[in-house]
Write a protein that holds these residues in place. Sequence first.
Motif, PDB file in Angstrom:
ATOM      1  N   PHE A   1      26.602 -19.023 -92.469  1.00 13.45           N
ATOM      2  CA  PHE A   1      27.477 -19.922 -93.212  1.00 13.45           C
ATOM      3  C   PHE A   1      28.574 -20.422 -92.280  1.00 13.45           C
ATOM      4  O   PHE A   1      28.635 -20.038 -91.100  1.00 13.45           O
ATOM      5  CB  PHE A   1      28.052 -19.246 -94.466  1.00 13.45           C
ATOM      6  CG  PHE A   1      28.894 -18.026 -94.225  1.00 13.45           C
ATOM      7  CD1 PHE A   1      30.279 -18.117 -94.139  1.00 13.45           C
ATOM      8  CD2 PHE A   1      28.315 -16.765 -94.091  1.00 13.45           C
ATOM      9  CE1 PHE A   1      31.069 -16.995 -93.943  1.00 13.45           C
ATOM     10  CE2 PHE A   1      29.088 -15.637 -93.883  1.00 13.45           C
ATOM     11  CZ  PHE A   1      30.468 -15.748 -93.808  1.00 13.45           C
ATOM     12  N   ARG A   2      29.431 -21.253 -92.791  1.00 12.55           N
ATOM     13  CA  ARG A   2      30.530 -21.816 -91.992  1.00 12.55           C
ATOM     14  C   ARG A   2      31.857 -21.509 -92.679  1.00 12.55           C
ATOM     15  O   ARG A   2      31.938 -21.425 -93.910  1.00 12.55           O
ATOM     16  CB  ARG A   2      30.383 -23.341 -91.839  1.00 12.55           C
ATOM     17  CG  ARG A   2      29.026 -23.810 -91.432  1.00 12.55           C
ATOM     18  CD  ARG A   2      28.959 -25.327 -91.353  1.00 12.55           C
ATOM     19  NE  ARG A   2      29.533 -25.814 -90.109  1.00 12.55           N
ATOM     20  CZ  ARG A   2      29.860 -27.079 -89.882  1.00 12.55           C
ATOM     21  NH1 ARG A   2      29.731 -27.977 -90.851  1.00 12.55           N
ATOM     22  NH2 ARG A   2      30.345 -27.460 -88.728  1.00 12.55           N
ATOM     23  N   LEU A   3      32.875 -21.345 -91.867  1.00 15.78           N
ATOM     24  CA  LEU A   3      34.247 -21.225 -92.350  1.00 15.78           C
ATOM     25  C   LEU A   3      34.985 -22.483 -91.920  1.00 15.78           C
ATOM     26  O   LEU A   3      35.008 -22.820 -90.729  1.00 15.78           O
ATOM     27  CB  LEU A   3      34.918 -19.984 -91.762  1.00 15.78           C
ATOM     28  CG  LEU A   3      34.295 -18.651 -92.192  1.00 15.78           C
ATOM     29  CD1 LEU A   3      34.719 -17.524 -91.245  1.00 15.78           C
ATOM     30  CD2 LEU A   3      34.680 -18.300 -93.622  1.00 15.78           C
ATOM     31  N   ILE A   4      35.563 -23.211 -92.867  1.00 14.82           N
ATOM     32  CA  ILE A   4      36.267 -24.444 -92.541  1.00 14.82           C
ATOM     33  C   ILE A   4      37.696 -24.369 -93.070  1.00 14.82           C
ATOM     34  O   ILE A   4      37.961 -23.729 -94.088  1.00 14.82           O
ATOM     35  CB  ILE A   4      35.549 -25.685 -93.109  1.00 14.82           C
ATOM     36  CG1 ILE A   4      35.502 -25.637 -94.645  1.00 14.82           C
ATOM     37  CG2 ILE A   4      34.140 -25.800 -92.533  1.00 14.82           C
ATOM     38  CD1 ILE A   4      34.969 -26.943 -95.261  1.00 14.82           C
ATOM     39  N   GLY A   5      38.622 -24.969 -92.336  1.00  8.34           N
ATOM     40  CA  GLY A   5      40.019 -24.948 -92.753  1.00  8.34           C
ATOM     41  C   GLY A   5      40.927 -25.329 -91.609  1.00  8.34           C
ATOM     42  O   GLY A   5      40.544 -26.071 -90.698  1.00  8.34           O
ATOM     43  N   HIS A   6      42.123 -24.797 -91.644  1.00 10.75           N
ATOM     44  CA  HIS A   6      43.134 -25.097 -90.630  1.00 10.75           C
ATOM     45  C   HIS A   6      43.338 -23.858 -89.757  1.00 10.75           C
ATOM     46  O   HIS A   6      43.713 -22.791 -90.257  1.00 10.75           O
ATOM     47  CB  HIS A   6      44.444 -25.508 -91.296  1.00 10.75           C
ATOM     48  CG  HIS A   6      44.333 -26.773 -92.102  1.00 10.75           C
ATOM     49  ND1 HIS A   6      44.430 -28.027 -91.531  1.00 10.75           N
ATOM     50  CD2 HIS A   6      44.097 -26.983 -93.430  1.00 10.75           C
ATOM     51  CE1 HIS A   6      44.272 -28.956 -92.469  1.00 10.75           C
ATOM     52  NE2 HIS A   6      44.079 -28.340 -93.626  1.00 10.75           N
ATOM     53  N   ALA A   7      43.079 -23.997 -88.448  1.00 14.55           N
ATOM     54  CA  ALA A   7      43.137 -22.862 -87.522  1.00 14.55           C
ATOM     55  C   ALA A   7      44.347 -22.967 -86.601  1.00 14.55           C
ATOM     56  O   ALA A   7      44.846 -24.067 -86.314  1.00 14.55           O
ATOM     57  CB  ALA A   7      41.858 -22.796 -86.687  1.00 14.55           C
ATOM     58  N   ALA A   8      44.808 -21.803 -86.141  1.00 11.18           N
ATOM     59  CA  ALA A   8      45.913 -21.742 -85.184  1.00 11.18           C
ATOM     60  C   ALA A   8      45.771 -20.462 -84.359  1.00 11.18           C
ATOM     61  O   ALA A   8      45.206 -19.476 -84.842  1.00 11.18           O
ATOM     62  CB  ALA A   8      47.268 -21.760 -85.902  1.00 11.18           C
ATOM     63  N   ARG A   9      46.266 -20.492 -83.127  1.00  8.45           N
ATOM     64  CA  ARG A   9      46.317 -19.295 -82.307  1.00  8.45           C
ATOM     65  C   ARG A   9      47.634 -18.577 -82.596  1.00  8.45           C
ATOM     66  O   ARG A   9      48.724 -19.174 -82.521  1.00  8.45           O
ATOM     67  CB  ARG A   9      46.239 -19.637 -80.819  1.00  8.45           C
ATOM     68  CG  ARG A   9      44.916 -20.238 -80.403  1.00  8.45           C
ATOM     69  CD  ARG A   9      43.783 -19.232 -80.457  1.00  8.45           C
ATOM     70  NE  ARG A   9      43.861 -18.237 -79.391  1.00  8.45           N
ATOM     71  CZ  ARG A   9      43.055 -17.190 -79.282  1.00  8.45           C
ATOM     72  NH1 ARG A   9      42.110 -16.977 -80.197  1.00  8.45           N
ATOM     73  NH2 ARG A   9      43.184 -16.328 -78.285  1.00  8.45           N
ATOM     74  N   VAL A  10      47.555 -17.287 -82.953  1.00 12.42           N
ATOM     75  CA  VAL A  10      48.735 -16.513 -83.333  1.00 12.42           C
ATOM     76  C   VAL A  10      48.663 -15.139 -82.685  1.00 12.42           C
ATOM     77  O   VAL A  10      47.573 -14.653 -82.361  1.00 12.42           O
ATOM     78  CB  VAL A  10      48.849 -16.364 -84.866  1.00 12.42           C
ATOM     79  CG1 VAL A  10      48.947 -17.719 -85.544  1.00 12.42           C
ATOM     80  CG2 VAL A  10      47.671 -15.567 -85.416  1.00 12.42           C
TER      81      VAL A  10
END
Length: 289
Positions: free
Chosen positions: A136-145
Motif C-alpha cells: 500500500f502507499r502512505l500519502i500526506g505531508h512529510a518533514a525531516r525531524v
Amino acid sequence: MIPVLNRLVDLVEEHLADELDVDGLARELGTTEYHLRRMFSSLAGMPLSDYVRRRRMTVAAAEVVRGEHDLLSIAVRHGYGSTEAFGRAFRAVHGAGPRDVRRDGGPLRTQPRLRIRLTVEGSTPMDTRLVDRPAFRLIGHAARVPLIHHGVNPHIQQHITALPQEEHLRLKALGNTEPGGLLQVSDDLDPDGTEGSELTYLHGVAVSQDTSAPDDLDAIEVPAGRWAVFRTAGPHPQALQTAWAATATEWFPSNPWRLRPGPSIVAVLDRAPDFTTATCELWLPVEPV
C-alpha cells in the motif's frame, strides 16, 4: 533474543580493538542487523555504537592510568591510527584527555560490561493482533525531524499544527485502506534509535497501491508484509510511548517475531479534544524469527 544480545556483548568484548561488523555478527547470531540494533538500543538504553566506544575507552583508560605504555601504542592497540584520534574519542567519553588522566588519575567515566537479564512479567498489557497486508502507499505531508524519546516532539507538533484544518479533512477523505484514519508515520529511522538522529515524519493516510497521490502530497511506498498491531489507551503520548518500549522489553523477547525494515505507523482511533488522552494503534512491520 536475550541470549542473542548477551552473545553480542561477548563478541564486542572479544573484538574491542576491531571495527565491529554488525551485519556479520547478526548473520552469525541468526538475526538481522536492523533488528539487532533496534533491540539492543531499546534494552540497553544506548545505541550499540555508543556502547562499543564507551567500553573501548573504559579499557583504554586503565592502560593510560597504569602508564606502562606510551599513548601511541595504546591508541593503536585500541584501533586508532594516531594519538590525536584516540585523544578525541577518549575526551568524548571521559571529559578529559589521556595526558591529563595519566597525570591526575582521572576523571574517568566507566562503562561496565553489560549483561542483559529480562523477566517478562506482563506488567504492561499488550493488546495485539497480527495482520497480513498487501502493498500500500502512505500519502500526506512529510518533514525531516529529530527523534525525541519522551514527551511531545515539538518539531512534529509544529509540522502538524501548521496544516490548516481543511487539509486534515481532505487527507482523511483520501484514505481508503488500513490502517484507517489520520496516521502518524515514522520512516528512515536510525536502527540504533539514537535520540536526536533524524527521521522522516509523515502526517497522512493509507491508500491502496494503485491510488495515485495528488501532486502536492508526499508518498511512501510500503511493500506487502506482516504487521504487529498494538492497541493503546490512556494519557497521550505517554501511554503510546510506554507501549512502544514494552514491545522491546516484553513482546519481542517472548514471541517468535522480529522487526523488519519499514515505517512505524500510529493510527489515532479516538482522542480527547485537547489530545491529553487517546486510543491508538501502533503498527510495526515484523517477520518470523
